[in-house]
Design an enzyme around this catalytic site. Structure first.
Site, PDB file in Angstrom:
ATOM      1  N   CYS A   1     -33.810  69.251 -37.462  1.00  0.00           N
ATOM      2  CA  CYS A   1     -34.730  70.361 -37.720  1.00  0.00           C
ATOM      3  C   CYS A   1     -34.751  71.302 -36.527  1.00  0.00           C
ATOM      4  O   CYS A   1     -34.505  70.924 -35.399  1.00  0.00           O
ATOM      5  CB  CYS A   1     -36.131  69.814 -37.942  1.00  0.00           C
TER       6      CYS A   1
ATOM      7  N   ARG B   1     -28.169  74.425 -36.572  1.00  0.00           N
ATOM      8  CA  ARG B   1     -28.563  73.008 -36.603  1.00  0.00           C
ATOM      9  C   ARG B   1     -28.520  72.464 -38.026  1.00  0.00           C
ATOM     10  O   ARG B   1     -28.644  71.263 -38.245  1.00  0.00           O
ATOM     11  CB  ARG B   1     -29.965  72.832 -36.003  1.00  0.00           C
TER      12      ARG B   1
ATOM     13  N   TRP C   1     -34.397  69.625 -42.018  1.00  0.00           N
ATOM     14  CA  TRP C   1     -33.288  68.852 -42.587  1.00  0.00           C
ATOM     15  C   TRP C   1     -33.944  67.634 -43.211  1.00  0.00           C
ATOM     16  O   TRP C   1     -34.480  66.774 -42.508  1.00  0.00           O
ATOM     17  CB  TRP C   1     -32.289  68.451 -41.509  1.00  0.00           C
TER      18      TRP C   1
ATOM     19  N   ASN D   1     -40.095  67.434 -36.024  1.00  0.00           N
ATOM     20  CA  ASN D   1     -38.673  67.112 -36.028  1.00  0.00           C
ATOM     21  C   ASN D   1     -38.591  65.632 -35.693  1.00  0.00           C
ATOM     22  O   ASN D   1     -39.159  65.192 -34.707  1.00  0.00           O
ATOM     23  CB  ASN D   1     -37.946  67.947 -34.952  1.00  0.00           C
ATOM     24  N   GLY D   2     -37.913  64.837 -36.545  1.00  0.00           N
ATOM     25  CA  GLY D   2     -37.766  63.409 -36.243  1.00  0.00           C
ATOM     26  C   GLY D   2     -38.178  62.561 -37.430  1.00  0.00           C
ATOM     27  O   GLY D   2     -38.218  63.026 -38.567  1.00  0.00           O
TER      28      GLY D   2
ATOM     29  N   GLU E   1      -8.293  56.758 -39.300  1.00  0.00           N
ATOM     30  CA  GLU E   1      -9.227  57.864 -39.041  1.00  0.00           C
ATOM     31  C   GLU E   1      -8.659  58.796 -37.969  1.00  0.00           C
ATOM     32  O   GLU E   1      -8.702  60.008 -38.090  1.00  0.00           O
ATOM     33  CB  GLU E   1     -10.592  57.317 -38.631  1.00  0.00           C
TER      34      GLU E   1
ATOM     35  N   LYS F   1      -7.757  62.843 -38.551  1.00  0.00           N
ATOM     36  CA  LYS F   1      -8.292  63.918 -37.702  1.00  0.00           C
ATOM     37  C   LYS F   1      -7.178  64.823 -37.215  1.00  0.00           C
ATOM     38  O   LYS F   1      -7.309  66.041 -37.195  1.00  0.00           O
ATOM     39  CB  LYS F   1      -9.055  63.302 -36.524  1.00  0.00           C
TER      40      LYS F   1
ATOM     41  N   GLU G   1      -5.938  66.991 -40.112  1.00  0.00           N
ATOM     42  CA  GLU G   1      -6.929  68.017 -40.487  1.00  0.00           C
ATOM     43  C   GLU G   1      -7.036  69.113 -39.441  1.00  0.00           C
ATOM     44  O   GLU G   1      -7.189  70.281 -39.757  1.00  0.00           O
ATOM     45  CB  GLU G   1      -8.326  67.381 -40.547  1.00  0.00           C
TER      46      GLU G   1
ATOM     47  N   HIS H   1       8.009  45.919 -40.488  1.00  0.00           N
ATOM     48  CA  HIS H   1       8.377  45.954 -41.917  1.00  0.00           C
ATOM     49  C   HIS H   1       8.805  47.350 -42.341  1.00  0.00           C
ATOM     50  O   HIS H   1       8.748  47.682 -43.520  1.00  0.00           O
ATOM     51  CB  HIS H   1       7.188  45.469 -42.763  1.00  0.00           C
TER      52      HIS H   1
ATOM     53  N   LYS I   1     -15.689  71.594 -46.658  1.00  0.00           N
ATOM     54  CA  LYS I   1     -16.550  70.534 -46.121  1.00  0.00           C
ATOM     55  C   LYS I   1     -16.913  69.553 -47.232  1.00  0.00           C
ATOM     56  O   LYS I   1     -17.039  68.371 -47.008  1.00  0.00           O
ATOM     57  CB  LYS I   1     -17.835  71.123 -45.521  1.00  0.00           C
TER      58      LYS I   1
HETATM   59  C1  AGP Z   1     -13.148  64.083 -43.092  1.00  0.00           C
HETATM   60  O1  AGP Z   1     -12.941  64.616 -41.801  1.00  0.00           O
HETATM   61  C2  AGP Z   1     -12.710  65.038 -44.171  1.00  0.00           C
HETATM   62  N1  AGP Z   1     -13.461  66.265 -44.080  1.00  0.00           N
HETATM   63  C3  AGP Z   1     -12.731  64.434 -45.557  1.00  0.00           C
HETATM   64  O2  AGP Z   1     -11.795  63.382 -45.582  1.00  0.00           O
HETATM   65  C4  AGP Z   1     -14.095  63.862 -46.016  1.00  0.00           C
HETATM   66  O3  AGP Z   1     -14.390  62.695 -45.306  1.00  0.00           O
HETATM   67  C5  AGP Z   1     -13.989  63.523 -47.521  1.00  0.00           C
HETATM   68  O4  AGP Z   1     -13.721  64.704 -48.225  1.00  0.00           O
HETATM   69  C6  AGP Z   1     -15.275  62.880 -48.058  1.00  0.00           C
HETATM   70  O5  AGP Z   1     -16.348  63.787 -47.969  1.00  0.00           O
HETATM   71  P1  AGP Z   1     -17.838  63.214 -48.248  1.00  0.00           P
HETATM   72  O6  AGP Z   1     -18.105  62.205 -47.172  1.00  0.00           O
HETATM   73  O7  AGP Z   1     -18.731  64.412 -48.166  1.00  0.00           O
HETATM   74  O8  AGP Z   1     -17.825  62.581 -49.599  1.00  0.00           O
END
Ligand code: AGP
Length: 615
Positions: free
Chosen positions: A2, A27, A76, A102-103, A484, A488, A491, A507, A610
């Site tokens: 928030c 934020r 939020w 906030n919290g 992961e 990154k 992406e 393998h 996103k």
């Molecule tokens: C992660 O860095 C990516 N933006 C993407 O893999 C993301 O995790 C995936 O689209 C799932 O999104 P969500 O957690 O909002 O469901």
């Protein structure tokens, strides 16, 4: 997280509050509101769900009086969905006191029940309104805003920054903080409060940070700071180093940088309120009914959330002894999976709107499975379609590449695993307490990595701007971390990157190794008697012998790795299941640093959204 703004001074509260909330938009939030005490001593409040523009448009058509005293808030949602009624400010019973927060007030349920039993009525589902009613009641006794707030914060548990003002006391705003940020802006004949300096940096660059468990009373010509017992405390003024334009991201170079810096808080806030007397207490699972007869768990998610699910698998199986499968949502739904009433499906989604996962949740519900969601967005579609939800409290995640939400998801899954272990009797209380202590120690260890390794990793990234391919290796819980880290890099730096289970090298993938091939290796602790450390070190030797350039992420003091790695990024010591929380942080930093070193858009990488709201 928030956004909070407070102001006392000239007859311009609305400009200060709305300008401050605009600067705090970075934020992330889902509703906004203001309260102003006009020159005639009346207090006007206006609050609306949605973006700040919704509030601005409303104030355009239905103006409120300006004034010299005001508080403003962007929310939020944590307790209660993003609605007009749940938006802040919240009022005391007589409507003359306004409060913003906030919290998370952990003990709000018992305080709310106490108030209900004494005849109080509520207009929202929030923990904040409980505080507003309590301070209003104290004010009726004391007619002293500072003393009233002091009495109430002594009863609150959890994390909170509170601001209050009262129509009978224009020219005064009082704030209190515990575990959530609050700073003072010092003006000439006016003073400010904010959740960070972005709230008032356009009006003053003179600021004072408020410490833990402290209360501040601002008037146009005075600022008084005390502790929660009323004793004066020393404060130190500082100059705000950046200008208003940088305040869109709170002074950070990118949302991703800000969100990585919030990784410790994301883990800590997801734990908050879910541990009592050292044991996990996850009431959110109650709507699922009896979980003793669950004979299988299926975790469904996409992308980074799926890798969080893979880590959750290790912990949940270890602690509950229930078999766990992790499936990509878009694969799960179309393979005619076997589901019964004894299947628990756990969906993971930061946005709560990912269509692949939403459709898989609907499928699971239609096929009689119990469905639990782990989600970072209050009131999102996926939680609404599920039988129960455990919200992560990472705060809004704006950067497309997920970082703090990933760590919060793993935290939530670990809490679920411990709760299942407790419910099914597969974990003794002392085992639960030991794992809870490990989990509670994670935020500080992440903070240590952020403070020690960030510059070194940035330098490494600048060295690698021409790299075309990077591999990531890990074993056991290190394997999801490798996946992961690779995602990154794809992406953020648009580099071909691939994560492998280290045991899989011989393998096939080892054919990829040629002189200069960069390989990150997630090295398990050597301290664990069953550790796979020796096997991972021999994997490193295998690829080094073929010319690989090895960057090892290893526990501080792990001497066995040094002779075989070109670079070692040290992480603090932790139990095997908790190492992933730490090993992933350098990979988040590396992805971000390589993206910015290549001059790419860290927050909005090409081709990505996103939240992927199409199948
Ligand atoms: C992660 O860095 C990516 N933006 C993407 O893999 C993301 O995790 C995936 O689209 C799932 O999104 P969500 O957690 O909002 O469901």
């Amino acid at each position: 997280m928030c956004g909070i703004v407070g102001y006392v001074g000239d007859n311009k509260s609305l400009e200060v509050l709305l300008g401050g909330l605009k600067r705090l938009e970075y934020r992330g939030y889902d509703s906004a509101g203001v309260a102003v005490i006009g020159e005639d001593g009346t207090m006007d409040t206006r609050k609306r769900a949605g973006k700040l523009q919704v509030l601005l448009d409303d104030l355009e058509t239905r103006p409120i009086a300006n004034g010299a005293t005001g508080i403003g808030h962007t929310r939020w949602a944590t307790h209660g969905g993003p609605t007009d009624r749940n938006a802040h400010p919240h009022l005391g019973a007589d409507g003359k006191l306004a409060l913003i927060h906030n919290g998370i007030i952990e003990n709000f349920s018992e305080l709310k029940q106490e108030l209900l039993d004494s005849g109080a009525t509520f207009s929202s589902e929030t923990d904040t309104e409980v505080a507003a009613i309590l301070v209003g009641r104290e004010y009726e006794q004391t007619h002293d805003l500072t003393e009233s707030l002091r009495r109430v914060v002594a009863r609150l548990e959890g994390a909170f920054t509170l601001l209050v003002m009262h129509a009978d006391q224009p020219g005064i705003v009082v704030g209190a903080r515990r575990n959530s940020p609050l700073v003072i802006g010092l003006g000439d004949g006016e003073n400010f409060l904010g959740s960070d300096v972005a709230a008032f940096v356009e009006f003053t660059r003179r600021a004072v940070a408020i410490g833990q468990d402290q209360i501040v009373t601002i008037r146009p010509d005075s600022v008084v700071v005390t502790d929660f017992e009323g004793a004066p405390v020393e404060t130190e003024e500082f100059e705000i180093a950046w200008d208003a334009s940088a305040s869109e991201k709170g002074g950070w170079s990118s949302f991703m940088a800000k969100e990585i810096s919030e990784e410790p808080e994301a883990v800590a806030n997801t734990i908050l309120g879910r541990v009592h007397d050292g044991l996990v207490d996850l009431k959110e699972l109650e709507p699922l009914g009896d979980l003793k007869d669950i004979d299988r768990i299926v975790i469904i998610a996409c992308g980074t959330a799926a890798y969080a699910g893979m880590l959750g698998k290790y912990a949940i199986e270890q602690w509950s002894r229930i078999p766990v499968d992790v499936e990509l949502s878009h694969e799960f739904r179309y393979r005619n999976p076997i589901l019964t009433e004894r299947t628990l499906v756990i969906s993971i989604s930061q946005s709560g709107e990912t269509m692949d996962t939403l459709m898989a949740v609907k499928y699971a519900v239609d096929h009689k499975a119990k469905v639990l969601s782990v989600c970072n967005t209050q009131g999102a579609t996926i939680p609404r379609e599920s039988h129960a939800v455990v919200y992560t409290h990472a705060g809004p995640e704006v950067a497309v590449a997920s970082t703090k939400a990933f760590l919060a998801q793993v935290t939530a899954l670990y809490l679920i695993g411990l709760e299942l272990g407790k419910l099914r009797g597969t974990l003794a209380d002392d085992e639960i307490r030991e794992n809870v202590r490990e989990l509670q120690a994670v935020p500080e260890k992440i903070a240590e990595i952020l403070s020690v390794s960030q510059a070194e990793i940035a330098q490494l990234a600048h060295w690698m701007t021409d790299t075309q391919s990077v591999l990531f290796l890990g074993r056991n819980v290190g394997y999801p971390v490798a996946l992961e880290g690779a995602l990154k890099l794809k992406e953020l730096a648009y580099i071909h990157a691939e994560g492998f289970a280290a045991g899989e090298l011989k393998h096939g993938p080892i054919a990829l190794i040629e002189p200069g091939q960069v390989v990150f290796v997630v090295v398990p602790s050597p301290r664990d008697p069953n550790s796979l450390h020796p096997k991972v070190v021999s994997n490193i030797q295998e690829i080094r012998a073929r010319g690989a350039r090895v960057i090892a992420i290893a526990e501080k003091g792990d001497a066995a790795v040094l002779p075989f790695a070109d670079e070692v990024i040290p992480i603090p010591l932790a139990g095997s299941l908790f190492e992933p929380f730490l090993a992933v942080v350098p990979l988040h930093i590396f992805g971000m640093e390589l993206s910015s070193a290549k001059g790419l858009d860290v927050d909005q990488p090409r081709n990505l959204a996103k939240s992927v709201t199409v199948e």
